[in-house]
Design a protein around this motif. Structure first.
Motif, PDB file in Angstrom:
ATOM      1  N   ALA A  35      -5.586  13.826  12.273  1.00  0.00           N
ATOM      2  CA  ALA A  35      -6.075  12.391  11.768  1.00  0.00           C
ATOM      3  C   ALA A  35      -7.323  12.168  10.917  1.00  0.00           C
ATOM      4  CB  ALA A  35      -6.221  11.398  12.804  1.00  0.00           C
ATOM      5  N   LEU A  36      -8.366  12.950  11.252  1.00  0.00           N
ATOM      6  CA  LEU A  36      -9.650  12.980  10.403  1.00  0.00           C
ATOM      7  C   LEU A  36      -9.488  13.815   9.142  1.00  0.00           C
ATOM      8  CD1 LEU A  36     -12.365  11.759  10.997  1.00  0.00           C
ATOM      9  CD2 LEU A  36     -13.042  13.513  12.292  1.00  0.00           C
ATOM     10  N   ALA A  37      -8.764  14.885   9.338  1.00  0.00           N
ATOM     11  CA  ALA A  37      -8.469  15.669   8.127  1.00  0.00           C
ATOM     12  C   ALA A  37      -7.794  14.991   7.006  1.00  0.00           C
ATOM     13  CB  ALA A  37      -7.522  16.771   8.424  1.00  0.00           C
ATOM     14  N   LYS A  38      -6.796  14.001   7.438  1.00  0.00           N
ATOM     15  CA  LYS A  38      -6.202  13.214   6.201  1.00  0.00           C
ATOM     16  C   LYS A  38      -7.138  12.037   5.810  1.00  0.00           C
ATOM     17  CE  LYS A  38      -1.467  13.599   7.902  1.00  0.00           C
ATOM     18  NZ  LYS A  38      -1.623  13.824   9.257  1.00  0.00           N
ATOM     19  N   GLY A  39      -8.314  11.969   6.411  1.00  0.00           N
ATOM     20  CA  GLY A  39      -9.597  11.031   5.747  1.00  0.00           C
ATOM     21  C   GLY A  39     -10.151  11.950   4.767  1.00  0.00           C
TER      22      GLY A  39
ATOM     23  N   LEU B 297       0.748  -1.435   0.077  1.00  0.00           N
ATOM     24  CA  LEU B 297       0.260  -0.032  -0.142  1.00  0.00           C
ATOM     25  C   LEU B 297       0.899   1.318  -0.049  1.00  0.00           C
ATOM     26  CD1 LEU B 297      -2.751   1.460   0.241  1.00  0.00           C
ATOM     27  CD2 LEU B 297      -2.557   1.390   2.735  1.00  0.00           C
ATOM     28  N   ILE B 298       0.500   2.271  -0.931  1.00  0.00           N
ATOM     29  CA  ILE B 298       1.049   3.512  -0.644  1.00  0.00           C
ATOM     30  C   ILE B 298      -0.272   4.297  -0.502  1.00  0.00           C
ATOM     31  CG2 ILE B 298       2.082   5.381  -2.194  1.00  0.00           C
ATOM     32  CD1 ILE B 298       3.270   3.153  -3.785  1.00  0.00           C
ATOM     33  N   PRO B 299      -0.615   4.776   0.684  1.00  0.00           N
ATOM     34  CA  PRO B 299      -1.779   5.391   1.025  1.00  0.00           C
ATOM     35  C   PRO B 299      -2.332   6.292   0.187  1.00  0.00           C
ATOM     36  CG  PRO B 299      -0.232   5.150   2.852  1.00  0.00           C
ATOM     37  CD  PRO B 299       0.544   4.843   1.715  1.00  0.00           C
ATOM     38  N   GLY B 300      -3.641   5.871  -0.236  1.00  0.00           N
ATOM     39  CA  GLY B 300      -4.445   6.912  -1.075  1.00  0.00           C
ATOM     40  C   GLY B 300      -4.292   6.598  -2.565  1.00  0.00           C
TER      41      GLY B 300
ATOM     42  N   GLY C 283     -16.575  19.825  -3.858  1.00  0.00           N
ATOM     43  CA  GLY C 283     -16.151  19.780  -5.434  1.00  0.00           C
ATOM     44  C   GLY C 283     -14.484  19.490  -5.599  1.00  0.00           C
ATOM     45  N   GLU C 284     -13.758  19.592  -4.570  1.00  0.00           N
ATOM     46  CA  GLU C 284     -12.474  19.481  -4.538  1.00  0.00           C
ATOM     47  C   GLU C 284     -11.745  18.098  -4.125  1.00  0.00           C
ATOM     48  OE1 GLU C 284     -11.046  21.767  -6.402  1.00  0.00           O
ATOM     49  OE2 GLU C 284     -12.306  23.533  -6.064  1.00  0.00           O
ATOM     50  N   ILE C 285     -10.925  17.554  -4.928  1.00  0.00           N
ATOM     51  CA  ILE C 285     -10.137  16.203  -4.487  1.00  0.00           C
ATOM     52  C   ILE C 285      -9.156  16.977  -3.342  1.00  0.00           C
ATOM     53  CG2 ILE C 285      -8.447  14.536  -5.109  1.00  0.00           C
ATOM     54  CD1 ILE C 285     -11.432  14.022  -6.297  1.00  0.00           C
ATOM     55  N   THR C 286      -9.124  16.413  -2.068  1.00  0.00           N
ATOM     56  CA  THR C 286      -8.511  16.692  -1.166  1.00  0.00           C
ATOM     57  C   THR C 286      -7.466  15.875  -0.799  1.00  0.00           C
ATOM     58  OG1 THR C 286     -10.152  16.160   0.352  1.00  0.00           O
ATOM     59  CG2 THR C 286     -10.005  18.713  -0.078  1.00  0.00           C
ATOM     60  N   PHE C 287      -7.156  14.954  -1.236  1.00  0.00           N
ATOM     61  CA  PHE C 287      -5.934  13.847  -0.909  1.00  0.00           C
ATOM     62  C   PHE C 287      -5.077  13.790  -2.141  1.00  0.00           C
ATOM     63  CE2 PHE C 287      -3.826  10.119   0.286  1.00  0.00           C
ATOM     64  CZ  PHE C 287      -3.839  10.227   1.734  1.00  0.00           C
ATOM     65  N   GLU C 288      -3.989  14.260  -1.728  1.00  0.00           N
ATOM     66  CA  GLU C 288      -2.841  14.631  -3.094  1.00  0.00           C
ATOM     67  C   GLU C 288      -2.724  13.210  -3.953  1.00  0.00           C
ATOM     68  OE1 GLU C 288       0.323  16.461  -1.355  1.00  0.00           O
ATOM     69  OE2 GLU C 288       0.980  17.167  -3.516  1.00  0.00           O
ATOM     70  N   ALA C 289      -2.480  12.055  -3.542  1.00  0.00           N
ATOM     71  CA  ALA C 289      -2.213  10.861  -4.212  1.00  0.00           C
ATOM     72  C   ALA C 289      -3.361  10.727  -5.145  1.00  0.00           C
ATOM     73  CB  ALA C 289      -1.935   9.735  -3.084  1.00  0.00           C
ATOM     74  N   VAL C 290      -4.623  10.899  -4.396  1.00  0.00           N
ATOM     75  CA  VAL C 290      -5.924  10.387  -5.276  1.00  0.00           C
ATOM     76  C   VAL C 290      -5.720  11.671  -6.417  1.00  0.00           C
ATOM     77  CG1 VAL C 290      -8.275  10.602  -5.158  1.00  0.00           C
ATOM     78  CG2 VAL C 290      -7.077   9.583  -3.481  1.00  0.00           C
ATOM     79  N   ALA C 291      -5.595  12.785  -6.169  1.00  0.00           N
ATOM     80  CA  ALA C 291      -5.677  13.811  -7.255  1.00  0.00           C
ATOM     81  C   ALA C 291      -4.789  13.468  -8.337  1.00  0.00           C
ATOM     82  CB  ALA C 291      -5.412  15.132  -6.486  1.00  0.00           C
ATOM     83  N   SER C 292      -3.563  13.238  -7.903  1.00  0.00           N
ATOM     84  CA  SER C 292      -2.562  12.810  -8.934  1.00  0.00           C
ATOM     85  C   SER C 292      -2.801  11.752  -9.589  1.00  0.00           C
ATOM     86  CB  SER C 292      -1.061  12.878  -8.251  1.00  0.00           C
ATOM     87  OG  SER C 292      -0.325  11.804  -8.451  1.00  0.00           O
ATOM     88  N   ASP C 293      -3.249  10.671  -8.996  1.00  0.00           N
ATOM     89  CA  ASP C 293      -3.458   9.359  -9.909  1.00  0.00           C
ATOM     90  C   ASP C 293      -4.767   9.533 -10.904  1.00  0.00           C
ATOM     91  OD1 ASP C 293      -1.638   7.765  -8.992  1.00  0.00           O
ATOM     92  OD2 ASP C 293      -2.592   6.804  -7.437  1.00  0.00           O
ATOM     93  N   LEU C 294      -5.772  10.498 -10.635  1.00  0.00           N
ATOM     94  CA  LEU C 294      -6.800  10.547 -11.308  1.00  0.00           C
ATOM     95  C   LEU C 294      -6.831  11.876 -12.293  1.00  0.00           C
ATOM     96  CD1 LEU C 294      -9.831   9.570  -8.877  1.00  0.00           C
ATOM     97  CD2 LEU C 294      -8.408   8.252 -10.503  1.00  0.00           C
ATOM     98  N   GLY C 295      -5.771  12.679 -12.146  1.00  0.00           N
ATOM     99  CA  GLY C 295      -5.504  13.660 -13.094  1.00  0.00           C
ATOM    100  C   GLY C 295      -6.248  14.897 -12.555  1.00  0.00           C
ATOM    101  N   TYR C 296      -6.663  15.207 -11.472  1.00  0.00           N
ATOM    102  CA  TYR C 296      -7.412  16.225 -10.864  1.00  0.00           C
ATOM    103  C   TYR C 296      -6.427  17.369  -9.954  1.00  0.00           C
ATOM    104  CZ  TYR C 296     -11.806  13.899 -11.300  1.00  0.00           C
ATOM    105  OH  TYR C 296     -12.947  13.185 -11.989  1.00  0.00           O
TER     106      TYR C 296
END
Ligand code: NAI
Ligand code: PYR
Length: 377
Positions: A338-342, A239-242, A348-361
């Motif tokens: 801890a909750l903020a990281k969740g 796992l690489i989180p997110g 309407g914004e992607i607020t988790f960096e790895a998700v944004a980068s993987d999905l191109g947002y």
């Protein structure tokens, strides 16, 4: 706050997002809990047990979603549930968005505040993922042993061997929660177990825990290729989180395995680590064969052992749900890192960096997404 618990509708998902004990905790704190009729039956919790705990039983999913401020679920919503998304809704559940682009898009467009169990983080630990990783890791060894049996499509070996006959070999890629628990059970079954991880410190810890019962190897393409080629069972536990899981086991490596070997890709919920795993399988139809190797890629493994999993999951989710309900989501998020990281999607914004980068947002920080003035500043 009014909190809604819909029945899980993913294939063979028998878990539910709350137990009667969780209902008591929320109701005692002054909140209302609405549970879809029969949502707990798969985990052996009756409607009556929830009512006695103080919950209201609601007949249909639509009413649960539309009349509550926060929805607690187990699995990521499936497409038939996207219609319930709305701007003023808090969604607290597993999401795995890097592997779920359509869900990410639907959450963005609707403005739901989406908090993913799997990215809530305390220091470097993932407290809302850990119990299900413990379950899935332990199951992975058990399931691998089962599919190695000839009548289940495997090559027909017993992992423990017997006196005079060699033991089966298990390679576990990733030495975190899933990997450690898979190794523990595989060792218990008598297998010859090798675990690979990128972190030398993690390998040292595993060596301290398991001693000579476990071979530890640093993870690199050479070592993965060697371990996979020799293994009867390979378990994917990286796992690489997110983020989307890296494809560490190539098609060539899978081709090098002997016929009837088994792959269990536990990391499939983040996209999986095997190049040859091209789709998620289900508890109804859990395996397929490619290059002579049995592939298992069920994304909700703990759903098959709901009496264990529901209690283990809600033990850790309810304290966070209480914070959200007691303080209101925004205050709870801003006061608890801890909750903020969740938070994966907000306004309407992607607020988790790895998700944004993987999905191109574009990535927007949680603080900025929760305060629209900051975005426009
Ligand atoms: N299919 C299912 O039903 C379930 C799937 N999971 C999934 O299992 C996966 C693993 O979860 P955990 O063990 O809790 O994560 P974890 O964070 O505890 O462990 C992940 C490990 O992967 C290691 N790693 C990272 N890159 C690596 C590489 N290139 N080579 C080898 N190791 C590497 C890390 O050092 C870490 O030790 C996640 O995707 C999780 O969501 C968890 C529960 C249920
Ligand atoms: C981690 C996860 O997605 C599950 O337990 O189903």
């Amino acid at each position: 706050m009014r909190i809604g618990i819909p029945k899980e509708i993913k294939n063979n998902e028998n878990r539910v997002a709350i137990t009667p004990a969780g209902v008591v905790a929320l109701v005692n704190a002054g909140h209302e809990v609405l549970i879809e009729m029969n949502a707990g039956l798969g985990s052996s919790f009756t409607n009556e047990s929830y009512q006695e705990a103080g919950a209201v039983i609601v007949e249909d999913a639509a009413s649960v979603w539309s009349s509550t401020e926060m929805i607690m679920k187990v699995k990521e919503p499936i497409s038939s549930e996207y219609k319930y998304f709305r701007k003023d809704l808090i969604l607290f559940t597993y999401l795995h968005l890097a592997a779920e682009p359509a869900l990410a898009q639907a959450l963005k467009e609707s403005g739901v505040l989406a908090i993913a169990y799997e990215t809530v983080a305390v220091n470097r630990t993932l407290p809302l993922l850990t119990p299900m990783s413990e379950v899935a890791g332990r199951m992975a060894a058990q399931i691998g042993a089962q599919f190695l049996e000839k009548n289940n499509g495997g090559k027909g070996i017993l992992l423990s061997g017997v006196p005079g006959v060699k033991r089966g070999k298990v390679a576990v890629v990733g030495g975190g929660m899933v990997g450690t628990n898979a190794a523990k059970i595989a060792i218990g079954l008598g297998a010859d177990v090798t675990i690979l991880d990128l972190s030398p410190d993690r390998l040292r810890q595993l060596d301290d825990i398991f001693g000579n019962e476990l071979t530890t190897l640093i993870s690199n393409p050479y070592n993965i290729a060697e371990a996979v080629k020799e293994a009867d069972l390979v378990i994917g536990a990286v796992l690489i989180p997110g983020a989307k899981a890296p494809k560490l086991v190539t098609e060539e490596m899978v081709k090098s395995m002997s016929p009837g070997s088994v792959i269990v890709d536990v990391a499939i919920d983040q996209g999986g680590i095997f190049e040859t795993v091209d789709h998620i399988t289900t508890h109804d139809n859990p395996t397929y064969v490619k290059h002579g190797v049995v592939h298992y890629a069920v994304a909700n493994m703990p759903g098959a052992v709901p009496q264990t999993s529901t209690v283990a999951l809600t033990n850790v989710t309810v304290p966070f749900a209480l914070q959200i309900a007691n303080k209101g989501a925004i205050k709870a998020i801003l006061e608890n890192d801890a909750l903020a990281k969740g938070v994966n999607v907000a306004n309407g914004e992607i607020t988790f960096e790895a998700v944004a980068s993987d999905l191109g947002y574009n990535y927007v920080s949680v603080e900025n997404a929760l305060n629209p003035n900051n975005i426009n500043a």
